[in-house]
Design an enzyme around this catalytic site. Structure first.
Site, PDB file in Angstrom:
ATOM      1  N   GLY A  94       0.881  -1.189  -0.002  1.00 20.73           N
ATOM      2  CA  GLY A  94       0.095  -0.079  -0.007  1.00 20.73           C
ATOM      3  C   GLY A  94       0.965   1.245   0.170  1.00 20.73           C
ATOM      4  O   GLY A  94       0.481   2.267  -0.536  1.00 20.73           O
ATOM      5  N   ASP A 315       0.322  -0.651  13.110  1.00 22.91           N
ATOM      6  CA  ASP A 315       0.783  -1.661  12.126  1.00 22.91           C
ATOM      7  C   ASP A 315       0.836  -2.832  13.346  1.00 22.91           C
ATOM      8  O   ASP A 315       1.059  -3.999  13.245  1.00 22.91           O
ATOM      9  CB  ASP A 315       1.985  -1.627  11.371  1.00 22.91           C
ATOM     10  CG  ASP A 315       1.682  -0.715  10.145  1.00 22.91           C
ATOM     11  OD1 ASP A 315       0.477  -0.684   9.689  1.00 22.91           O
ATOM     12  OD2 ASP A 315       2.636  -0.174   9.806  1.00 22.91           O
TER      13      ASP A 315
HETATM   14  C1  S3P Z   1       2.866   3.746   6.101  1.00 19.72           C
HETATM   15  C2  S3P Z   1       1.613   4.243   6.753  1.00 19.72           C
HETATM   16  C3  S3P Z   1       0.714   3.575   7.544  1.00 19.72           C
HETATM   17  C4  S3P Z   1       0.824   2.167   7.823  1.00 19.72           C
HETATM   18  C5  S3P Z   1       1.769   1.348   6.738  1.00 19.72           C
HETATM   19  C6  S3P Z   1       3.063   2.090   6.547  1.00 19.72           C
HETATM   20  C7  S3P Z   1       3.722   4.433   5.627  1.00 19.72           C
HETATM   21  O1  S3P Z   1      -0.625   3.347   6.737  1.00 19.72           O
HETATM   22  O2  S3P Z   1      -0.188   1.155   8.169  1.00 19.72           O
HETATM   23  O3  S3P Z   1       2.204   0.062   7.026  1.00 19.72           O
HETATM   24  O4  S3P Z   1       4.785   3.957   5.320  1.00 19.72           O
HETATM   25  O5  S3P Z   1       3.478   5.686   5.251  1.00 19.72           O
HETATM   26  P1  S3P Z   1      -1.764   4.524   6.504  1.00 19.72           P
HETATM   27  O6  S3P Z   1      -1.206   5.727   5.861  1.00 19.72           O
HETATM   28  O7  S3P Z   1      -2.768   3.735   5.666  1.00 19.72           O
HETATM   29  O8  S3P Z   1      -2.181   4.555   8.039  1.00 19.72           O
END
Ligand code: S3P
EC number: 2.5.1.19
Length: 434
Positions: A94, A315
């Site tokens: 993601g 996380d």
């Molecule tokens: C992350 C932000 C978080 C986290 C992901 C890594 C990042 O997600 O859960 O594992 O590296 O910016 P969200 O921005 O959806 O909260």
């Protein structure tokens, strides 16, 4: 791959877990867009960060992998990327997709961002909205799902974006698009989230302001290559922190762990539950605070998790739920609806697994209530989520029967070598082909 775990055990010794995933992604992105050569140490050679690395190689950036977490990125400057000939496949990540969406919106060429089945089911509307306000043209599948088709050659304009959810990915996406937008781009967040993008941009000589909780940057600057020392990922350390916190007789030192204040919710929550944690040798490495974390077993008690800790531990909840299952009394989590849109619906996946082990929990729309007690064994479905797989592996330390964790392939996205390291520290874990 599946994990088989025998019940019981004690965690002891010293270990350095792999590099921080968030920083590893960003080291490739900013290294690629910088002028000059960036040497990265401690890079996480997990599938997620490697997918980002591959995406930049596909856009003409020379990136050398020298092994043992050493990567050399030959930056091409903010305007030096070349059009990829195929869709960029970001695997399970993601972070890769959402941050890249911001960067790709500012390029002169079209790109398609895609990923695996899990990533292609995750919501991207949250990044499409601010990017469209900036003038980007992006097509997605129904419900804002990937693949994302991003039109190149659009002239972006700076905006102010008031984030509707606490998300570092959305914040970072908007700011990174701001590097290519006319004028000033700024964001405000409902609660502080990890600030690695802001810190790393500043480390590369780019001015990012934070005044009255408004984070902003102006376009027109340049990134100057620098060396990056990625600390061990506190999100990976969390599995062993909980392991030592729940297994009587445990005594563990985790070295060189990133303790950025926007990431230490797991330490704060475990301490509130009664864990015996000491930070040693606190220091700053490349603009990020780092420490060795010493933890010894101590009985845990259930708590109401303060809502301000939620984004700081976002996380780490799967494994914190295992801590709650081993604690005396009730643990209540609220304000964590974001857990429903991670690599799996982590509230539902954890409630299902806890139920298999005979732990009582009640699912809420935005959280969970867990009553601590004894844990049996059984077969756990991971829903292809790396952190669900590792959390239930740790549960075996206090289970009364064997735990069989199905579908563990995704563990390699964030924690290659998890089973070997866990075995070395005292977990009775065997990996086998499924
Ligand atoms: C992350 C932000 C978080 C986290 C992901 C890594 C990042 O997600 O859960 O594992 O590296 O910016 P969200 O921005 O959806 O909260």
């Amino acid at each position: 791959m599946e994990f088989l775990l025998k019940p019981g055990g004690t965690i002891s010794g010293e270990a350095r877990v792999p590099g921080d995933k968030s920083m590893s992604h960003r080291s490739i992105m900013l290294g690629a867009l910088a002028e000059g050569t960036t040497h990265v140490k401690g890079f996480l050679e997990g599938e997620d960060a490697l997918a980002t690395l591959g995406a930049f190689q596909a856009m003409g950036v020379e990136i050398e992998r020298r092994g043992e977490g050493e990567v050399v990125v030959h930056g091409v400057g903010l305007h030096g990327l070349k059009a990829p000939t195929e869709p960029l496949d970001l695997g399970n990540a993601g972070t890769g997709m959402r941050l890249m969406a911001g960067l790709m919106a500012g390029q002169p060429f079209d790109t398609v961002l895609t990923g695996d089945a899990s990533l292609c089911s995750r919501p991207m509307g949250r990044v499409i909205t601010p990017l469209q306000k900036m003038g980007a043209e992006i097509e997605s599948e129904e419900g804002g799902r990937p693949p994302l088709r991003i039109k190149g050659g659009r002239s972006l304009r700076g905006i102010h974006y008031d984030l509707p959810m606490a998300s570092a990915q959305v914040k970072s996406c908007t700011l990174l698009a701001g590097l290519y937008a006319e004028g000033r781009t700024s964001v405000t967040e409902p609660a502080p989230t990890r600030d690695h993008t802001e810190r790393m941009l500043r480390g590369f000589g780019y001015q990012v302001k934070c005044e009255n909780e408004v984070i902003s940057l102006e376009s027109g600057g340049r990134l100057v290559a620098g060396d990056i020392d990625v600390p061990a990922d506190i999100s990976s350390a969390a599995f062993f922190l909980v392991a030592a916190a729940i297994a009587p007789g445990s005594d563990l030192l985790l070295t060189h762990v990133g303790i950025n204040p926007t990431r230490v919710g797991v330490l704060n929550i475990l301490t509130l539950m009664g864990a015996d944690i000491t930070l040693k040798n606190e220091r700053e490495v490349g603009g990020e605070p780092v420490a060795d974390i010493y933890i010894r077993y101590a009985p845990l008690k259930g708590i109401e998790i303060p809502e301000d800790q939620v984004p700081l531990a976002i996380d780490e909840f799967p494994v914190l739920f295992i801590a709650a299952a081993c604690a005396e009394g009730r643990t209540v989590l609220r304000g964590a609806e974001e857990l429903r849109v991670k690599e799996s619906d982590r509230l539902a996946a954890m409630a299902e697994g806890l139920d298999t082990l005979g732990v009582k929990s009640e699912l809420l729309d935005d959280g969970i209530v867990i009553d601590g007690g004894t844990m049996g064994g059984g077969k756990i479905r991971t829903h292809m989520d790396h952190r669900i797989a590792m959390a239930f592996s740790i549960a075996a330390l206090r289970a009364e029967e064997e735990i069989h964790v199905l579908d563990c392939d995704h563990v390699a996205t964030s924690f290659p070598g998890f089973d070997a390291l866990a075995r070395g520290l005292g977990l009775q874990i065997t990996a086998q082909a499924d």
